[in-house]
Design an enzyme around this catalytic site. Structure first.
Site, short mmCIF file in Angstrom:
data_model
loop_
_atom_site.label_atom_id
_atom_site.label_comp_id
_atom_site.label_asym_id
_atom_site.label_seq_id
_atom_site.Cartn_x
_atom_site.Cartn_y
_atom_site.Cartn_z
CB SER A 1 -0.85 0.05 1.27
OG SER A 1 -1.76 -0.99 1.31
CG HIS B 1 -1.95 -0.50 -4.33
ND1 HIS B 1 -2.15 0.82 -3.99
CD2 HIS B 1 -2.37 -1.21 -3.25
CE1 HIS B 1 -2.68 0.90 -2.78
NE2 HIS B 1 -2.82 -0.32 -2.32
CD GLU C 1 -1.99 3.93 -6.43
OE1 GLU C 1 -1.97 3.18 -5.44
OE2 GLU C 1 -1.90 5.17 -6.33
CG ASN D 1 -3.08 3.85 0.75
OD1 ASN D 1 -4.22 3.98 1.16
ND2 ASN D 1 -2.62 2.71 0.26
N1 CAA Z 1 -16.30 -10.63 -3.20
C1 CAA Z 1 -17.19 -10.52 -4.17
N2 CAA Z 1 -18.15 -9.56 -4.20
C2 CAA Z 1 -18.20 -8.72 -3.15
C3 CAA Z 1 -17.30 -8.77 -2.08
C4 CAA Z 1 -16.30 -9.77 -2.14
N3 CAA Z 1 -15.37 -9.88 -1.18
N4 CAA Z 1 -17.62 -7.76 -1.21
C5 CAA Z 1 -18.67 -7.12 -1.72
N5 CAA Z 1 -19.02 -7.69 -2.89
C6 CAA Z 1 -20.06 -7.24 -3.81
C7 CAA Z 1 -21.46 -7.62 -3.40
O1 CAA Z 1 -21.79 -8.91 -3.85
C8 CAA Z 1 -22.29 -6.55 -4.08
O2 CAA Z 1 -22.47 -6.84 -5.46
P1 CAA Z 1 -23.66 -6.19 -6.33
O3 CAA Z 1 -23.31 -4.73 -6.50
O4 CAA Z 1 -23.61 -6.96 -7.62
O5 CAA Z 1 -24.93 -6.37 -5.56
C9 CAA Z 1 -21.40 -5.32 -4.01
O6 CAA Z 1 -20.07 -5.79 -3.84
C10 CAA Z 1 -21.80 -4.45 -2.88
O7 CAA Z 1 -21.69 -5.20 -1.68
P2 CAA Z 1 -22.73 -5.13 -0.49
O8 CAA Z 1 -24.12 -4.92 -1.02
O9 CAA Z 1 -22.48 -6.30 0.42
O10 CAA Z 1 -22.27 -3.91 0.36
P3 CAA Z 1 -22.18 -2.40 -0.01
O11 CAA Z 1 -23.15 -1.96 -1.04
O12 CAA Z 1 -22.14 -1.72 1.29
O13 CAA Z 1 -20.72 -2.27 -0.69
C11 CAA Z 1 -18.39 -1.99 -0.63
C12 CAA Z 1 -19.59 -2.72 -0.05
C13 CAA Z 1 -18.16 -2.42 -2.08
C14 CAA Z 1 -17.20 -2.42 0.22
C15 CAA Z 1 -18.65 -0.44 -0.59
O14 CAA Z 1 -19.05 -0.07 0.71
C16 CAA Z 1 -17.42 0.36 -0.96
O15 CAA Z 1 -17.13 0.58 -2.13
N6 CAA Z 1 -16.68 0.84 0.06
C17 CAA Z 1 -15.45 1.60 -0.16
C18 CAA Z 1 -14.34 0.65 -0.50
C19 CAA Z 1 -13.03 1.37 -0.68
O16 CAA Z 1 -12.89 2.58 -0.55
N7 CAA Z 1 -12.00 0.56 -0.98
C20 CAA Z 1 -10.66 1.05 -1.09
C21 CAA Z 1 -9.96 0.83 0.23
S1 CAA Z 1 -8.33 1.50 0.23
C22 CAA Z 1 -7.44 0.32 -0.55
O17 CAA Z 1 -7.89 -0.73 -0.92
C23 CAA Z 1 -5.98 0.64 -0.76
C24 CAA Z 1 -5.09 0.45 0.38
O18 CAA Z 1 -3.90 0.27 0.10
C25 CAA Z 1 -5.49 0.51 1.80
P1 NAD Z 2 -3.62 -9.23 6.18
O1 NAD Z 2 -3.05 -9.00 7.52
O2 NAD Z 2 -5.09 -9.39 6.04
O3 NAD Z 2 -2.97 -10.53 5.53
C1 NAD Z 2 -1.57 -10.72 5.46
C2 NAD Z 2 -1.34 -12.20 5.16
O4 NAD Z 2 0.05 -12.40 4.95
C3 NAD Z 2 -1.78 -13.10 6.32
O5 NAD Z 2 -2.60 -14.13 5.84
C4 NAD Z 2 -0.44 -13.63 6.84
O6 NAD Z 2 -0.54 -14.93 7.42
C5 NAD Z 2 0.40 -13.63 5.57
N1 NAD Z 2 1.83 -13.66 5.84
C6 NAD Z 2 2.52 -12.93 6.75
N2 NAD Z 2 3.82 -13.28 6.73
C7 NAD Z 2 3.94 -14.25 5.76
C8 NAD Z 2 5.03 -15.01 5.26
N3 NAD Z 2 6.26 -14.87 5.74
N4 NAD Z 2 4.79 -15.92 4.28
C9 NAD Z 2 3.53 -16.10 3.77
N5 NAD Z 2 2.46 -15.40 4.22
C10 NAD Z 2 2.67 -14.49 5.20
O7 NAD Z 2 -3.09 -8.07 5.26
P2 NAD Z 2 -3.73 -7.49 3.91
O8 NAD Z 2 -4.69 -6.43 4.27
O9 NAD Z 2 -4.14 -8.61 3.04
O10 NAD Z 2 -2.47 -6.76 3.28
C11 NAD Z 2 -1.54 -7.43 2.46
C12 NAD Z 2 -0.79 -6.41 1.63
O11 NAD Z 2 -1.74 -5.74 0.79
C13 NAD Z 2 -0.10 -5.33 2.46
O12 NAD Z 2 1.08 -4.95 1.83
C14 NAD Z 2 -1.13 -4.20 2.44
O13 NAD Z 2 -0.56 -2.95 2.64
C15 NAD Z 2 -1.67 -4.34 1.03
N6 NAD Z 2 -2.99 -3.77 0.79
C16 NAD Z 2 -3.96 -3.84 1.76
C17 NAD Z 2 -5.21 -3.30 1.49
C18 NAD Z 2 -6.32 -3.39 2.50
O14 NAD Z 2 -7.32 -2.68 2.34
N7 NAD Z 2 -6.21 -4.21 3.53
C19 NAD Z 2 -5.48 -2.70 0.25
C20 NAD Z 2 -4.47 -2.69 -0.73
C21 NAD Z 2 -3.23 -3.21 -0.43
#
Ligand code: CAA
Ligand code: NAD
Length: 289
Positions: free
Chosen positions: A123, A144, A156, A194
């Site tokens: 991330s 990403h 990304e 991020n």
């Molecule tokens: N697998 C398959 N489908 C899934 C799923 C999964 N794990 N999770 C949700 N879905 C599907 C559902 O089946 C549903 O499909 P339809 O549109 O066809 O009905 C759809 O997604 C919506 O799901 P829900 O109705 O259960 O729930 P919702 O409408 O509240 O949506 C959400 C859930 C998609 C998570 C929505 O709330 C959302 O877009 N949230 C924001 C997510 C976001 O910002 N993500 C980025 C996070 S940051 C990141 O990822 C980067 C990082 O490095 C941290």
């Molecule tokens: P998580 O904690 O849910 O899962 C991490 C997994 O890695 C666990 O299942 C753990 O057992 C496994 N692991 C740890 N050490 C290991 C090793 N030595 N060998 C094999 N497996 C090992 O974390 P996550 O949220 O899935 O994040 C994974 C990566 O994806 C991170 O780099 C995170 O920044 C990135 N990411 C996370 C998100 C998010 O929304 N959570 C979104 C985009 C990218």
């Protein structure tokens, strides 16, 4: 390797929140997947999660009865990184911690053929720094995915300083083959996603810590006032609070500006093991986890 069409099988390292979704999306699009985690029980948990999520899609899209099991059968679980020997692309999705990723990339670089591409789903951690650990920096790239992977449209793609044009082109092609939209980004802390998202989440945690409002009020303002699909505290729970804290640390150190200091409440919750959905408790409670 000449192009994305030659990639039939990929390895995904780490089957947590992101890894199981990445494996699901590759398998759904016809790829064989080797899904590797540290312990057999983590692998089983990841396969069970994929099975549940495929069933959910199957129900919504009215798939024939054998389609979801057929996709799941393309995902092979295991604990050995040796699978990298016959996968032209490996995607690392382990914990957001440079030390953990270092150990994985050193091991992958030792077993994978010279032409294999090593991608990271990090991330925020520097792709340039990860690439420099290996003997193939031109073939290391950031891929990403966003959470939840099967739902979110974006990938990304992060170019490290040494990433080659051929590595970028193949990763971009593959992203399109998954039905996703790739966006090219240069390697700076937090990339685009991020760098912008996480300071907002961190500020929401400050807003809660300072007693400006309740968790529900903060999330409602951002949902109804800004049309975000979920509020920042609920989103932090979905991402994982440990991951949010690690990203803030990378922004703080990497950009050297105090505006990126992680909120003390975020630190405290991670110290307590309140990591969000994956641990059953974060800003909200998740009794099923
Ligand atoms: N697998 C398959 N489908 C899934 C799923 C999964 N794990 N999770 C949700 N879905 C599907 C559902 O089946 C549903 O499909 P339809 O549109 O066809 O009905 C759809 O997604 C919506 O799901 P829900 O109705 O259960 O729930 P919702 O409408 O509240 O949506 C959400 C859930 C998609 C998570 C929505 O709330 C959302 O877009 N949230 C924001 C997510 C976001 O910002 N993500 C980025 C996070 S940051 C990141 O990822 C980067 C990082 O490095 C941290
Ligand atoms: P998580 O904690 O849910 O899962 C991490 C997994 O890695 C666990 O299942 C753990 O057992 C496994 N692991 C740890 N050490 C290991 C090793 N030595 N060998 C094999 N497996 C090992 O974390 P996550 O949220 O899935 O994040 C994974 C990566 O994806 C991170 O780099 C995170 O920044 C990135 N990411 C996370 C998100 C998010 O929304 N959570 C979104 C985009 C990218």
């Amino acid at each position: 390797m000449s192009g994305a069409d030659d990639v039939k099988k990929v390895a995904v390292i780490g089957g947590g929140t992101m890894g199981n979704g990445i494996a699901q999306v590759f398998a759904t699009n016809g790829f064989d997947v080797e899904l590797i985690d540290a312990k057999p029980e983590f692998v089983q948990r990841a396969l069970a999660t994929i099975g549940r999520n495929l069933e959910r899609v199957a129900k919504k899209q009215e798939w024939p009865a054998d389609k979801a099991p057929g996709i799941l059968a393309r995902v092979h679980g295991g604990t050995s990184l040796d699978v990298a020997k016959d996968c032209p692309l490996v995607i690392e999705a382990v914990t957001e911690d440079f030390a953990v990723k270092k150990q994985i990339f050193l091991a992958l670089d030792a077993v994978a053929p010279a032409e294999t591409i090593l991608a990271s789903n990090t991330s925020s951690i520097s792709i340039t720094e990860i690439a420099a650990l290996t003997k193939r920096p031109a073939q290391v790239i950031g891929m990403h995915f966003m959470n939840p992977v099967p739902v979110m449209q974006l990938i990304e793609i992060i170019r490290g300083l040494a990433t080659s044009d051929a590595t970028y082109a193949l990763t971009e092609d593959l992203s399109k083959r998954l039905g996703k939209t790739p966006v090219e980004v240069n390697d700076y802390p937090g990339f685009i996603s991020n760098r912008i998202l996480m300071p907002m989440i961190n500020e929401a945690v400050y807003t809660l810590m300072e007693g400006v409002a309740t968790r529900e009020a903060i999330d409602t303002v951002m949902k109804l006032g800004m049309n975000h699909p979920m509020g920042p505290l609920a989103l932090a729970d979905l991402i994982g609070l440990d991951t949010c804290l690690s990203i803030m640390e990378v922004l703080h150190v990497g950009l050297g500006d105090s505006k990126y200091r992680p909120c003390p409440l975020l630190r405290k919750m991670v110290a307590a093991g309140w990591l969000g959905r994956k641990s059953g408790r974060g800003f909200y409670e998740y009794p099923q986890a």
